[in-house]
Scaffold this active site. Sequence first.
Site, short mmCIF file in Angstrom:
data_model
loop_
_atom_site.label_atom_id
_atom_site.label_comp_id
_atom_site.label_asym_id
_atom_site.label_seq_id
_atom_site.Cartn_x
_atom_site.Cartn_y
_atom_site.Cartn_z
N GLU A 249 -9.94 3.36 7.71
CA GLU A 249 -11.33 3.82 7.67
C GLU A 249 -11.54 4.38 6.26
OE1 GLU A 249 -14.41 5.24 7.41
OE2 GLU A 249 -13.91 6.99 8.63
N CYS A 283 -18.27 9.65 4.59
CA CYS A 283 -18.08 8.23 4.26
C CYS A 283 -19.30 7.40 4.63
CB CYS A 283 -16.83 7.69 4.94
SG CYS A 283 -16.78 8.01 6.70
P1 NAD Z 1 -7.97 11.00 -2.56
O1 NAD Z 1 -8.07 9.53 -2.63
O2 NAD Z 1 -6.99 11.70 -3.44
O3 NAD Z 1 -7.62 11.44 -1.07
C1 NAD Z 1 -8.32 11.02 0.05
C2 NAD Z 1 -7.43 11.34 1.24
O4 NAD Z 1 -6.28 10.53 1.20
C3 NAD Z 1 -6.90 12.77 1.25
O5 NAD Z 1 -6.91 13.25 2.57
C4 NAD Z 1 -5.48 12.67 0.72
O6 NAD Z 1 -4.64 13.64 1.26
C5 NAD Z 1 -5.08 11.31 1.21
N1 NAD Z 1 -4.11 10.64 0.37
C6 NAD Z 1 -4.16 10.47 -0.97
N2 NAD Z 1 -3.09 9.76 -1.40
C7 NAD Z 1 -2.35 9.50 -0.30
C8 NAD Z 1 -1.14 8.79 -0.08
N3 NAD Z 1 -0.48 8.19 -1.07
N4 NAD Z 1 -0.66 8.72 1.18
C9 NAD Z 1 -1.33 9.29 2.21
N5 NAD Z 1 -2.48 9.95 2.07
C10 NAD Z 1 -2.99 10.05 0.83
O7 NAD Z 1 -9.36 11.58 -2.80
P2 NAD Z 1 -10.10 12.97 -2.57
O8 NAD Z 1 -10.44 13.56 -3.90
O9 NAD Z 1 -9.44 13.85 -1.58
O10 NAD Z 1 -11.41 12.35 -1.97
C11 NAD Z 1 -12.19 11.55 -2.82
C12 NAD Z 1 -12.40 10.18 -2.30
O11 NAD Z 1 -11.72 9.93 -1.09
C13 NAD Z 1 -13.86 10.03 -2.00
O12 NAD Z 1 -14.51 9.54 -3.11
C14 NAD Z 1 -13.90 9.10 -0.85
O13 NAD Z 1 -13.99 7.78 -1.30
C15 NAD Z 1 -12.57 9.22 -0.19
N6 NAD Z 1 -12.64 9.93 1.08
C16 NAD Z 1 -13.09 9.23 2.13
C17 NAD Z 1 -13.18 9.86 3.34
C18 NAD Z 1 -13.70 9.11 4.53
O14 NAD Z 1 -14.19 9.76 5.44
N7 NAD Z 1 -13.56 7.79 4.58
C19 NAD Z 1 -12.81 11.18 3.47
C20 NAD Z 1 -12.33 11.88 2.35
C21 NAD Z 1 -12.24 11.23 1.16
#
Ligand code: NAD
Length: 478
Positions: A249, A283
């Site tokens: 997702e 999202c």
């Molecule tokens: P990010 O990409 O660093 O992290 C997003 C999520 O993924 C976090 O919960 C993080 O803990 C997890 N994550 C990151 N790298 C991971 C890995 N290697 N293995 C497992 N989990 C990992 O970004 P962020 O700054 O926290 O959020 C920014 C972007 O993330 C947003 O621009 C958005 O696109 C996306 N996001 C989407 C949703 C959603 O509901 N689909 C929610 C939060 C963030």
Amino acid sequence: MYQNTQLYIAGQWRDSIQQQTLAVINPANEKVIGQVAKASLDDVEDAVQAAQSGFEIWKNTPAQQRAKIMQKAAFLLRERAAHIAELMSLEQGKPLKQAKMEVLSAADIIEWFSGEAIRSYGQVIPSRQTNVQSYTIKTPVGIVAAFTPWNFPINQVVRKLSAAVAAGCAIIVKGPEETPASPAQLVQAFHDAGMPAGVINLIYGEPAEISEYLIPHPAIQKISFTGSTVVGKQLAALAGQHMKKTTMELGGHAPVLIFKDANLDLAAKEMAAAKFRNAGQVCIAPTRFLIEKAVYEDFVEKLKNEVSQLKVGHGLDDNVDVGPMIHERAYQNIQKTIQNALQAGAELVCGGQTLEGPGYFIEPTILKNVPLTAACMDQEPFGPLALCIPFESYDEAVTEANRLNYGLAAYAYTESNSTCLNLARDIASGMLTINHVGLGFPELPFGGIKDSGYGTEGGSEAIEAYLDTRLVTVASRR
Ligand code: NAD
């Protein structure tokens, strides 16, 4: 009242073996409000072992009994909603009323999946021979590794957790380090409802380290991730190498199509609320407002009027509609995104400023006439930013709506039945909501297509992601 969060492994709350912790920050004042235990790989392995024991018990627990425990957890969550909402507001920043709604909707999701637990039927298949009976049975896939983000600290967990335990799986949740206390309360409700030890495990730590350990782990059969498309692709690739089932997702960049025959007042009111809910960190947030030229200025003005009524502030203060961004990085990013769009030629309709004093606050912002060259027209802003551009024809609007590789949510307002039907056919998104904001209920599919991921986390298909379909065919001899 905010407390430190421990790991939940084998039915017990405990510190990490190495006693390591991470700070939890209140985004409304930038103060450290607590600590969350940071798991080492030894802790993660303990969670795997616990899940293996839990799975042996749970897969042999009748569905009716599983459903009863789930219903009790939903009941406890509702009873505790006010307290949990306060914790969520403190660590995530969202307004209290939105936090409370999230807790209550989590209870609805648990209840709904408890119903699915007792309706996961196989099929009897008409046979080619009279002495043969062929049928399918549904069995739980095994142990699930779930990775969930901070924007909906409970809701993102509960969709995966409820479907998994309804199906008879055990689960290890790698929860959000930014907002650990509220998912811990969700797990506590299951604990208090009588969930056997090991069925649910909740850990926090270094996300990449944990996913790289868990995804290839032979004990894990299913991966579910919510987060950015970039990370989702990495995890899906790793899961693919190890032939693990996945649900992804991911991000979105939702178009909103406003046609000239739309009820503009309704559209402006509903879209202002949906856009700036959770400070736009959603999202499925409406993002690219594509407005028919004849009503363009009129609609932008109505949207501005609605937005001007939104109160920005600390989530626990009265009547707040928009809280802070989650962290410094997100706060800096959104400011850069707005500046970049203005430099590219976009016009500021309202907002754009940070609030004075501590906290990652940014005013709800509307930009109009945003050129397609602005980065925000391609990249998900994930913040309180609405982008408006005009269109002249249906085809032009649909082409722009479908231009990006994202395909999560889409919104439209029109009084024309034929436009509704055409949009249903033409808009390439996993979810399309027309003339109301109707997404996210447990009984509705929730998921994307294209770069927004695959699999659904709602509706009657959601539990399938946690079940294997097995064939049995038996010949009887006289
Ligand atoms: P990010 O990409 O660093 O992290 C997003 C999520 O993924 C976090 O919960 C993080 O803990 C997890 N994550 C990151 N790298 C991971 C890995 N290697 N293995 C497992 N989990 C990992 O970004 P962020 O700054 O926290 O959020 C920014 C972007 O993330 C947003 O621009 C958005 O696109 C996306 N996001 C989407 C949703 C959603 O509901 N689909 C929610 C939060 C963030």
